[in-house]
Design a protein around this motif. Sequence first.
Motif, PDB file in Angstrom:
ATOM      1  N   LEU A 372      -6.120   7.911  -4.683  1.00 39.14           N
ATOM      2  CA  LEU A 372      -6.417   8.117  -3.268  1.00 39.14           C
ATOM      3  C   LEU A 372      -6.325   6.821  -2.476  1.00 39.14           C
ATOM      4  O   LEU A 372      -5.883   6.815  -1.324  1.00 39.14           O
ATOM      5  CB  LEU A 372      -7.800   8.745  -3.106  1.00 39.14           C
ATOM      6  CG  LEU A 372      -7.906  10.193  -3.573  1.00 39.14           C
ATOM      7  CD1 LEU A 372      -9.324  10.716  -3.405  1.00 39.14           C
ATOM      8  CD2 LEU A 372      -6.932  11.091  -2.807  1.00 39.14           C
ATOM      9  N   GLN A 373      -6.732   5.731  -3.080  1.00 36.75           N
ATOM     10  CA  GLN A 373      -6.598   4.439  -2.395  1.00 36.75           C
ATOM     11  C   GLN A 373      -5.126   4.085  -2.222  1.00 36.75           C
ATOM     12  O   GLN A 373      -4.711   3.594  -1.161  1.00 36.75           O
ATOM     13  CB  GLN A 373      -7.322   3.340  -3.163  1.00 36.75           C
ATOM     14  CG  GLN A 373      -7.247   1.981  -2.468  1.00 36.75           C
ATOM     15  CD  GLN A 373      -8.160   0.939  -3.093  1.00 36.75           C
ATOM     16  OE1 GLN A 373      -9.249   1.266  -3.549  1.00 36.75           O
ATOM     17  NE2 GLN A 373      -7.713  -0.303  -3.126  1.00 36.75           N
ATOM     18  N   ARG A 374      -4.334   4.327  -3.261  1.00 41.27           N
ATOM     19  CA  ARG A 374      -2.892   4.059  -3.147  1.00 41.27           C
ATOM     20  C   ARG A 374      -2.281   4.862  -2.000  1.00 41.27           C
ATOM     21  O   ARG A 374      -1.536   4.320  -1.164  1.00 41.27           O
ATOM     22  CB  ARG A 374      -2.180   4.415  -4.463  1.00 41.27           C
ATOM     23  CG  ARG A 374      -0.664   4.386  -4.347  1.00 41.27           C
ATOM     24  CD  ARG A 374       0.007   4.801  -5.656  1.00 41.27           C
ATOM     25  NE  ARG A 374      -0.369   6.127  -6.102  1.00 41.27           N
ATOM     26  CZ  ARG A 374       0.170   7.254  -5.648  1.00 41.27           C
ATOM     27  NH1 ARG A 374       1.101   7.225  -4.714  1.00 41.27           N
ATOM     28  NH2 ARG A 374      -0.208   8.419  -6.142  1.00 41.27           N
ATOM     29  N   VAL A 375      -2.600   6.148  -1.935  1.00 41.75           N
ATOM     30  CA  VAL A 375      -2.015   7.009  -0.905  1.00 41.75           C
ATOM     31  C   VAL A 375      -2.483   6.585   0.484  1.00 41.75           C
ATOM     32  O   VAL A 375      -1.679   6.482   1.425  1.00 41.75           O
ATOM     33  CB  VAL A 375      -2.370   8.489  -1.186  1.00 41.75           C
ATOM     34  CG1 VAL A 375      -1.971   9.363  -0.006  1.00 41.75           C
ATOM     35  CG2 VAL A 375      -1.679   8.966  -2.463  1.00 41.75           C
ATOM     36  N   ASP A 376      -3.790   6.328   0.637  1.00 38.59           N
ATOM     37  CA  ASP A 376      -4.296   5.949   1.957  1.00 38.59           C
ATOM     38  C   ASP A 376      -3.656   4.655   2.447  1.00 38.59           C
ATOM     39  O   ASP A 376      -3.165   4.580   3.573  1.00 38.59           O
ATOM     40  CB  ASP A 376      -5.814   5.782   1.918  1.00 38.59           C
ATOM     41  CG  ASP A 376      -6.344   5.212   3.227  1.00 38.59           C
ATOM     42  OD1 ASP A 376      -6.483   5.989   4.195  1.00 38.59           O
ATOM     43  OD2 ASP A 376      -6.594   3.987   3.304  1.00 38.59           O
ATOM     44  N   ARG A 377      -3.635   3.629   1.612  1.00 39.30           N
ATOM     45  CA  ARG A 377      -3.142   2.339   2.079  1.00 39.30           C
ATOM     46  C   ARG A 377      -1.631   2.365   2.302  1.00 39.30           C
ATOM     47  O   ARG A 377      -1.132   1.822   3.296  1.00 39.30           O
ATOM     48  CB  ARG A 377      -3.481   1.227   1.091  1.00 39.30           C
ATOM     49  CG  ARG A 377      -4.953   1.044   0.823  1.00 39.30           C
ATOM     50  CD  ARG A 377      -5.759   0.706   2.084  1.00 39.30           C
ATOM     51  NE  ARG A 377      -7.022   0.172   1.645  1.00 39.30           N
ATOM     52  CZ  ARG A 377      -8.043   0.920   1.183  1.00 39.30           C
ATOM     53  NH1 ARG A 377      -7.941   2.235   1.165  1.00 39.30           N
ATOM     54  NH2 ARG A 377      -9.157   0.349   0.762  1.00 39.30           N
ATOM     55  N   ALA A 378      -0.892   2.979   1.361  1.00 36.24           N
ATOM     56  CA  ALA A 378       0.559   3.007   1.523  1.00 36.24           C
ATOM     57  C   ALA A 378       0.955   3.798   2.762  1.00 36.24           C
ATOM     58  O   ALA A 378       1.878   3.417   3.484  1.00 36.24           O
ATOM     59  CB  ALA A 378       1.216   3.605   0.276  1.00 36.24           C
ATOM     60  N   ALA A 379       0.238   4.897   3.016  1.00 35.59           N
ATOM     61  CA  ALA A 379       0.540   5.721   4.191  1.00 35.59           C
ATOM     62  C   ALA A 379       0.099   5.036   5.470  1.00 35.59           C
ATOM     63  O   ALA A 379       0.890   4.824   6.400  1.00 35.59           O
ATOM     64  CB  ALA A 379      -0.128   7.085   4.052  1.00 35.59           C
TER      65      ALA A 379
END
Length: 533
Positions: A372-379
């Motif tokens: 979820l952290q990967r998705v939030d930050r990358a997005a």
Amino acid sequence: MCGIALSIGPEADPATFRRMLSVLASRGEVTETRSENGLLAGTRRLRVVDRDRAVQPWTSADERWLLCFNGEIFNHRELRVQLTRLGQVFRTESDTEVLLAAFEQWGEAAVTRLRGEYAFAVVERGTGRAYLARDPLGVKPLYWSRRPGCLHLASEVKALVGHGAPIAEVPPGHHGWADSDGHVRLRPYVDLLTLGDGLPVIDDPDEAALLVRAALTDAIRMRVETDLTVGVVLSGGLDSSLTLRQVRDMHPDCVAVTVGVPDSPDVAYARRFAADLGVPHEVIELRPRDIRLTDVREAIRISELTEYGDIINAVVSVPIFRRLRALGVKVVLTGDGSDELFGGYPMYRQVDPVASRRLFLHRIRNLCRTELQRVDRAAMGHGVEARVPFLDLSVVELAMRLPLELKLRDGQEKWIVRRAFADVLPDYIRRRPKNPMSYSSGLHERVRLYKPLFARLHRAFGYDLLEPVRRDFDTVLSRCGNDLDRAIADGLSRPDYTVLEHARDLVGAAKWNAAPVVRRLVGPRPPRRSPVG
């Protein structure tokens, strides 16, 4: 969806606050602030719901409360109806206004009525007290640090590292108060580990399939209620494909985006499925040799991740959201969370049922700091709002009630999901086994060349003020025979890889990356063409 920043207390400094908010610039389109004695609050707002009027920070009609809000409340229309009946009057159509009205009406109990992905702070302007809350799964982030005379809050770690003080996070499913003296007291309002306790187990395959389909369809429906184009991250696997299939039916103004090596199986499946659906499809063709140290550094800067494997995934994810931003797409759905909920990992079937459930719960609880952290930050690093329907709380609760036998059956992972959508997915998708994103195409192996540098780059950004880079927990768990207690103890006793382990991994990555070059040098050469004429 926003990046939020607040400095609360007598030592709140405007220059420091402006720097905090500027670091979050990529999370939105417009900067909106409010400054008063002892309170500096602002957002970098991505305009999605009631784009012209949902200005933040939002204040209550009586000016008592101020709200800074990151995320979306998907049931805001239903809550608006309830609140209107109770006498609340609304000035906009935004979920922001509904959220503050709900807090005014129900106080701390309001969070139990929210269905969404959110993190927010409500400040009592007269006292400087702040109420903090974060969604149950931790889809949206919120961090804080404290200096004498000032409490700082922000959506990302990078906005707080300049203070040089330890950084803490608001844990998923927690809420509570930060007092005017800067002390933060939080407690859970939902416990994922006991979610579904007391409810009957659903062991009938037909009933389970109907419920899974209904829950996922509703979770997707709520996330496409927008007049904007909706993107779908399409890997060519089961989860993203069924998400795209449902989105296409509910919100025809959609586009699929895929990243991968040209002619790789992932890209081939994604191309075929998007074409069959008649959905516009953007393919980002990326070869292993295209990935450089600058890409790795940028992924670490954006993502703030702390496990090696997650950082590797982030390097491959960033180009997806860069392309979505170039297309002008602000809202995107992903299939993240399905593997954790529905038995997509081999470890679930390698241990007994009790141990399997413990592993399942551990993965769910830690999604906030991994996928979820990967998705939030990358997005959000590219001004794109990512929504994750598989992690709607109703879907999570349902998955808690399903026995492992319905998740893993006939040698197939996520069996119940395949069964639930059997009539709408083609066999080439439904029967395709799990294939981790782009591993088969070599992108991840390329990033492994830079793995020994991850921890140093992470420290250079100051992110170790929250926590340092650590060994991949899945690797530790595997070496401990999937014994969760042993793995946790081992991870605590030796957080990072040794120099020897890094060296072995680097040698393996170098061999893999050198293999195509060697094949080109020593392989059979194509026959020479005879001159014409």
